[in-house]
Design a protein around this motif. Structure first.
Motif, PDB file in Angstrom:
ATOM      1  N   GLU A  26      -5.872   9.411 -39.393  1.00 21.05           N
ATOM      2  CA  GLU A  26      -5.754   9.837 -37.996  1.00 21.05           C
ATOM      3  C   GLU A  26      -6.557   8.909 -37.085  1.00 21.05           C
ATOM      4  O   GLU A  26      -6.097   8.556 -35.984  1.00 21.05           O
ATOM      5  N   LYS A 115      -8.010  16.375 -38.115  1.00 22.99           N
ATOM      6  CA  LYS A 115      -7.795  15.973 -36.727  1.00 22.99           C
ATOM      7  C   LYS A 115      -9.086  16.137 -35.915  1.00 22.99           C
ATOM      8  O   LYS A 115      -9.410  15.303 -35.071  1.00 22.99           O
ATOM      9  N   SER A 118     -11.483  13.402 -36.852  1.00 30.74           N
ATOM     10  CA  SER A 118     -11.038  12.148 -36.244  1.00 30.74           C
ATOM     11  C   SER A 118     -11.467  12.082 -34.785  1.00 30.74           C
ATOM     12  O   SER A 118     -11.897  11.024 -34.291  1.00 30.74           O
TER      13      SER A 118
END
Length: 255
Positions: A26, A115, A118
């Motif tokens: 990501e 996510k 990231s």
């Protein structure tokens, strides 16, 4: 040599390893995306440099960079945790990436964790770059770094929840337009560059409840005024985090 020495042992990797691998993927995808790089790195850096070097907005007593740097740090969190994540996740959903990953050994909660990690990795890079630029412009920060970290984590949680809610409920094209529009509106009216005192009293009361206002004001209290953790701003961010993440968990659609 005993039989079975080279027998394959198929199976999923440990969840922690899958999360780290997905986080790295990501992050690489975000840093390779020119549009997202413009939004998350170049625009905040240009705004910090321009408004610190040129007397465009009256930021009150003291150096302009001392007022602007905390607001630009808040803008960096907004651009990554909300705008960038909403757009990327919205198009992942449109193209079926989330659906396919949901059918993989990677649990859905682990995908959301990746996510989020990231986003945090990107924010660390953003903050490091903006801090170097601010120091070069003469920034003199004060306060406890732990208070700064708490505010940034709360702001990240709040913006991530709102970004995922938008990405999981709207069409990708609508998410793209709405996320960029919100970014521009909050840039102007969130106390990032223009002091909140410049707005009428009634408007200040409303704008002060926004997460970008709470984050920029909280960071400014700590970094410019050397205050302890501003509990009022932290409470606003925590409330937005609970509402945003709760709503995203309830209404996020994977397809």
């Amino acid at each position: 040599m005993s039989a079975g020495t080279f027998t394959p042992r198929p199976g999923a990797a440990p969840v922690s390893r899958m999360i780290l691998a997905q986080t790295a993927l990501e992050t690489r995808m975000l840093l390779r995306n020119g549009e997202q790089l413009l939004l998350t790195v170049i625009i905040p850096a240009l705004l910090l440099t321009l408004f610190s070097a040129v007397d465009i907005v009256d930021t009150g007593a003291g150096k302009s960079v001392d007022f602007l740097a905390p607001g630009i740090l808040a803008l960096a969190v907004l651009s990554t945790a909300f705008t960038g994540q909403a757009i990327a996740t919205g198009f992942d959903r449109r193209y079926g990436v989330l659906k396919r990953l949901g059918a993989s050994p990677l649990p859905r909660w682990a995908l959301m964790a990746a996510k989020t990690l990231s986003v945090l990795v990107t924010e660390v890079l953003q903050i490091a770059l903006l801090t170097v630029i601010a120091f070069a412009l003469g920034w003199s920060p004060h306060g406890n770094p732990l208070s700064v970290a708490v505010l940034i984590l709360l702001g990240t949680a709040a913006f991530s929840g709102l970004g995922l809610l938008m990405a999981g409920t709207l069409r990708a094209e609508a998410t793209l337009a709405a996320a960029n529009l919100v970014f521009l509106l909050l840039l102007v009216g969130g106390g990032v560059i223009v002091p909140m005192e410049k707005f009428p009293g009634a408007v200040q009361s409303v704008l002060g409840l926004l997460p970008i206002s709470a984050l920029s004001d909280g960071l400014r209290e700590v970094l410019q005024n050397g205050a302890a953790l501003p509990w009022g701003d932290a409470a606003i961010l925590a409330a937005w985090a609970v509402l945003g993440l709760g709503a995203a968990a309830r209404w996020f659609r994977w397809e």
